[in-house]
Write an enzyme that holds these catalytic residues in place. Structure first.
Site, PDB file in Angstrom:
ATOM      1  N   ALA A  92       9.190  78.315  93.599  1.00 30.16           N
ATOM      2  CA  ALA A  92       9.910  78.392  92.314  1.00 30.16           C
ATOM      3  C   ALA A  92       9.496  77.235  91.401  1.00 30.16           C
ATOM      4  CB  ALA A  92      11.412  78.364  92.569  1.00 30.16           C
ATOM      5  N   TYR A 130      11.618  77.014  97.561  1.00 32.47           N
ATOM      6  CA  TYR A 130      11.859  76.000  96.527  1.00 32.47           C
ATOM      7  C   TYR A 130      10.525  75.589  95.892  1.00 32.47           C
ATOM      8  CZ  TYR A 130      13.603  71.576  94.498  1.00 32.47           C
ATOM      9  OH  TYR A 130      13.937  70.553  93.644  1.00 32.47           O
ATOM     10  N   ALA A 171      24.392  70.169  83.600  1.00 34.63           N
ATOM     11  CA  ALA A 171      24.487  68.798  83.084  1.00 34.63           C
ATOM     12  C   ALA A 171      25.756  68.047  83.492  1.00 34.63           C
ATOM     13  CB  ALA A 171      24.378  68.838  81.557  1.00 34.63           C
ATOM     14  N   ASN A 181      17.247  72.220  83.552  1.00 31.82           N
ATOM     15  CA  ASN A 181      17.457  71.289  84.674  1.00 31.82           C
ATOM     16  C   ASN A 181      18.197  71.928  85.849  1.00 31.82           C
ATOM     17  OD1 ASN A 181      18.082  68.510  85.934  1.00 31.82           O
ATOM     18  ND2 ASN A 181      20.118  69.344  85.508  1.00 31.82           N
ATOM     19  N   ILE A 202      15.500  61.935  94.442  1.00 32.50           N
ATOM     20  CA  ILE A 202      16.459  61.276  93.554  1.00 32.50           C
ATOM     21  C   ILE A 202      17.834  61.306  94.233  1.00 32.50           C
ATOM     22  CG2 ILE A 202      17.462  61.272  91.209  1.00 32.50           C
ATOM     23  CD1 ILE A 202      14.352  60.941  91.255  1.00 32.50           C
ATOM     24  N   VAL A 243       2.427  67.611  83.315  1.00 29.57           N
ATOM     25  CA  VAL A 243       3.386  67.344  84.393  1.00 29.57           C
ATOM     26  C   VAL A 243       3.557  65.830  84.472  1.00 29.57           C
ATOM     27  CG1 VAL A 243       3.893  67.576  86.858  1.00 29.57           C
ATOM     28  CG2 VAL A 243       2.546  69.341  85.702  1.00 29.57           C
TER      29      VAL A 243
HETATM   30  P1  NAP Z   1      22.507  68.608  92.068  1.00 27.66           P
HETATM   31  O1  NAP Z   1      23.139  67.279  92.047  1.00 27.66           O
HETATM   32  O2  NAP Z   1      22.641  69.485  93.270  1.00 27.66           O
HETATM   33  O3  NAP Z   1      22.979  69.412  90.761  1.00 27.66           O
HETATM   34  C1  NAP Z   1      22.540  70.715  90.546  1.00 27.66           C
HETATM   35  C2  NAP Z   1      22.918  71.108  89.130  1.00 27.66           C
HETATM   36  O4  NAP Z   1      22.431  72.432  88.886  1.00 27.66           O
HETATM   37  C3  NAP Z   1      24.430  71.117  88.930  1.00 27.66           C
HETATM   38  O5  NAP Z   1      24.724  70.526  87.685  1.00 27.66           O
HETATM   39  C4  NAP Z   1      24.772  72.598  88.931  1.00 27.66           C
HETATM   40  O6  NAP Z   1      25.848  72.932  88.062  1.00 27.66           O
HETATM   41  C5  NAP Z   1      23.491  73.181  88.350  1.00 27.66           C
HETATM   42  N1  NAP Z   1      23.374  74.596  88.722  1.00 27.66           N
HETATM   43  C6  NAP Z   1      23.041  75.136  89.928  1.00 27.66           C
HETATM   44  N2  NAP Z   1      23.114  76.473  89.862  1.00 27.66           N
HETATM   45  C7  NAP Z   1      23.509  76.792  88.598  1.00 27.66           C
HETATM   46  C8  NAP Z   1      23.789  77.999  87.920  1.00 27.66           C
HETATM   47  N3  NAP Z   1      23.663  79.187  88.530  1.00 27.66           N
HETATM   48  N4  NAP Z   1      24.154  77.945  86.610  1.00 27.66           N
HETATM   49  C9  NAP Z   1      24.282  76.754  85.976  1.00 27.66           C
HETATM   50  N5  NAP Z   1      24.067  75.561  86.572  1.00 27.66           N
HETATM   51  C10 NAP Z   1      23.686  75.585  87.865  1.00 27.66           C
HETATM   52  O7  NAP Z   1      20.948  68.488  91.854  1.00 27.66           O
HETATM   53  P2  NAP Z   1      20.087  67.439  91.002  1.00 27.66           P
HETATM   54  O8  NAP Z   1      19.444  66.540  91.962  1.00 27.66           O
HETATM   55  O9  NAP Z   1      20.846  66.896  89.871  1.00 27.66           O
HETATM   56  O10 NAP Z   1      18.943  68.452  90.483  1.00 27.66           O
HETATM   57  C11 NAP Z   1      18.720  68.740  89.122  1.00 27.66           C
HETATM   58  C12 NAP Z   1      17.332  69.335  88.992  1.00 27.66           C
HETATM   59  O11 NAP Z   1      16.351  68.404  89.441  1.00 27.66           O
HETATM   60  C13 NAP Z   1      17.138  70.588  89.856  1.00 27.66           C
HETATM   61  O12 NAP Z   1      16.355  71.530  89.153  1.00 27.66           O
HETATM   62  C14 NAP Z   1      16.371  70.057  91.056  1.00 27.66           C
HETATM   63  O13 NAP Z   1      15.609  71.061  91.696  1.00 27.66           O
HETATM   64  C15 NAP Z   1      15.512  69.000  90.404  1.00 27.66           C
HETATM   65  N6  NAP Z   1      15.018  67.995  91.334  1.00 27.66           N
HETATM   66  C16 NAP Z   1      15.884  67.222  92.063  1.00 27.66           C
HETATM   67  C17 NAP Z   1      15.371  66.282  92.945  1.00 27.66           C
HETATM   68  C18 NAP Z   1      16.255  65.397  93.774  1.00 27.66           C
HETATM   69  O14 NAP Z   1      15.736  64.725  94.678  1.00 27.66           O
HETATM   70  N7  NAP Z   1      17.562  65.326  93.534  1.00 27.66           N
HETATM   71  C19 NAP Z   1      13.989  66.124  93.076  1.00 27.66           C
HETATM   72  C20 NAP Z   1      13.141  66.938  92.329  1.00 27.66           C
HETATM   73  C21 NAP Z   1      13.664  67.866  91.460  1.00 27.66           C
HETATM   74  P3  NAP Z   1      27.367  73.228  88.573  1.00 27.66           P
HETATM   75  O15 NAP Z   1      27.674  72.170  89.586  1.00 27.66           O
HETATM   76  O16 NAP Z   1      28.183  73.128  87.337  1.00 27.66           O
HETATM   77  O17 NAP Z   1      27.380  74.626  89.147  1.00 27.66           O
END
Ligand code: NAP
Length: 240
Positions: free
Chosen positions: A153, A150, A10, A85, A183, A231
């Site tokens: 999962a 990906y 978060a 998340n 995003i 979903v």
């Molecule tokens: P992001 O900016 O890369 O952030 C990833 C987040 O996941 C960070 O807050 C990170 O925390 C956390 N994280 C990763 N590994 C972790 C671990 N081992 N333990 C605890 N926290 C962990 O990605 P985002 O775009 O915000 O993605 C958030 C979610 O949305 C993900 O599940 C992603 O697959 C999904 N999503 C994203 C998109 C997109 O286009 N961005 C689209 C579809 C789905 P730290 O930095 O503190 O380690």
């Protein structure tokens, strides 16, 4: 009574967008989990103020997850909302995905939700109340080329959530999936300007999403009382 909400991952990206949006409701207490982004987490806490707590835990580590959830339950007596998340992504041809890449992907994006859900579920069943929101992806719905691990999962999260929704519905626990399109976060920072332009052109709403688009959807799912096993995919019409 205030709602206690745990959001994993978060401190930045979509998770931070959720904290910013949900913390406007002073009836919510938000526990913002982070792992590596300590500085961002501290800044977020300072900016938002009283109704959030930050907590460091690696979602791939069962013991750290259990400690975090026990801490929250000891302090507040309950967890009303769990938002899984935290996640990672990786772009690789299927042939180049190693066993380690595969295991990392599944552990961080899917097994983590198994750990958190196992740790909260007795409390939710006891309270006959709960809301679990798993952040999947459009690639979990339709499959993404060069993102097989990906996609697997994220599809796993959808199957897990639907099955749980059936099993936990009688205990008044709702389990839903949010499956975002592209995003604007660090996760997509490697995308070229041309690729982003292509995505925009292929999206009926002609833009990529922002964390707030996902946060609004999550906010609705928290407040709603009759949606489970669904979903919801905020993706600008990219996947219809
Ligand atoms: P992001 O900016 O890369 O952030 C990833 C987040 O996941 C960070 O807050 C990170 O925390 C956390 N994280 C990763 N590994 C972790 C671990 N081992 N333990 C605890 N926290 C962990 O990605 P985002 O775009 O915000 O993605 C958030 C979610 O949305 C993900 O599940 C992603 O697959 C999904 N999503 C994203 C998109 C997109 O286009 N961005 C689209 C579809 C789905 P730290 O930095 O503190 O380690």
């Amino acid at each position: 009574m205030k709602k206690v909400i745990l959001i994993t991952g978060a401190a930045r990206g979509i998770g931070r967008g959720m904290v910013e949006e949900l913390s406007k409701n002073r009836e919510y207490i938000i526990i913002a989990n982070y792992n590596k982004s300590e500085e961002e987490a501290i800044k977020l806490k300072k900016r938002i103020g009283e109704n959030i707590e930050i907590y460091k835990a690696d979602v791939t580590n069962k013991i750290e997850i259990e400690d975090m959830i026990n801490y929250i339950i000891d302090k507040y007596g309950k967890i009303d909302v769990l938002i899984n998340n935290a996640g990672i992504s990786q772009i690789k041809m299927f042939n180049d995905i190693t066993e380690q890449d595969w295991n990392n992907m599944i552990t961080t994006n899917l097994t983590s939700a198994f750990f958190t859900t196992k740790a909260v579920i007795s409390n939710m069943i006891h309270n006959k109340n709960g809301c679990i929101i798993n952040i999947s992806s459009i690639w979990g719905m339709v499959g993404g080329s060069c993102e097989v691990h990906y996609s697997a999962a994220k599809a796993g999260l959808i199957g897990m959530s639907k099955a749980l929704a059936k099993e936990l519905g009688p205990s008044n626990i709702r389990v839903n999936i949010v499956a975002p399109g592209d995003i604007d976060t660090d996760m997509n920072k490697e995308l070229s300007v041309e690729s982003i332009q292509e995505i925009k052109e292929g999206t009926p709403l002609r833009r990529i999403g922002k964390p707030i688009d996902i946060a609004r959807c999550v906010k609705w799912l928290i407040e709603d009382e009759f949606t489970t096993g669904q979903v919801v995919s905020p993706n600008g019409g990219w996947v219809i």
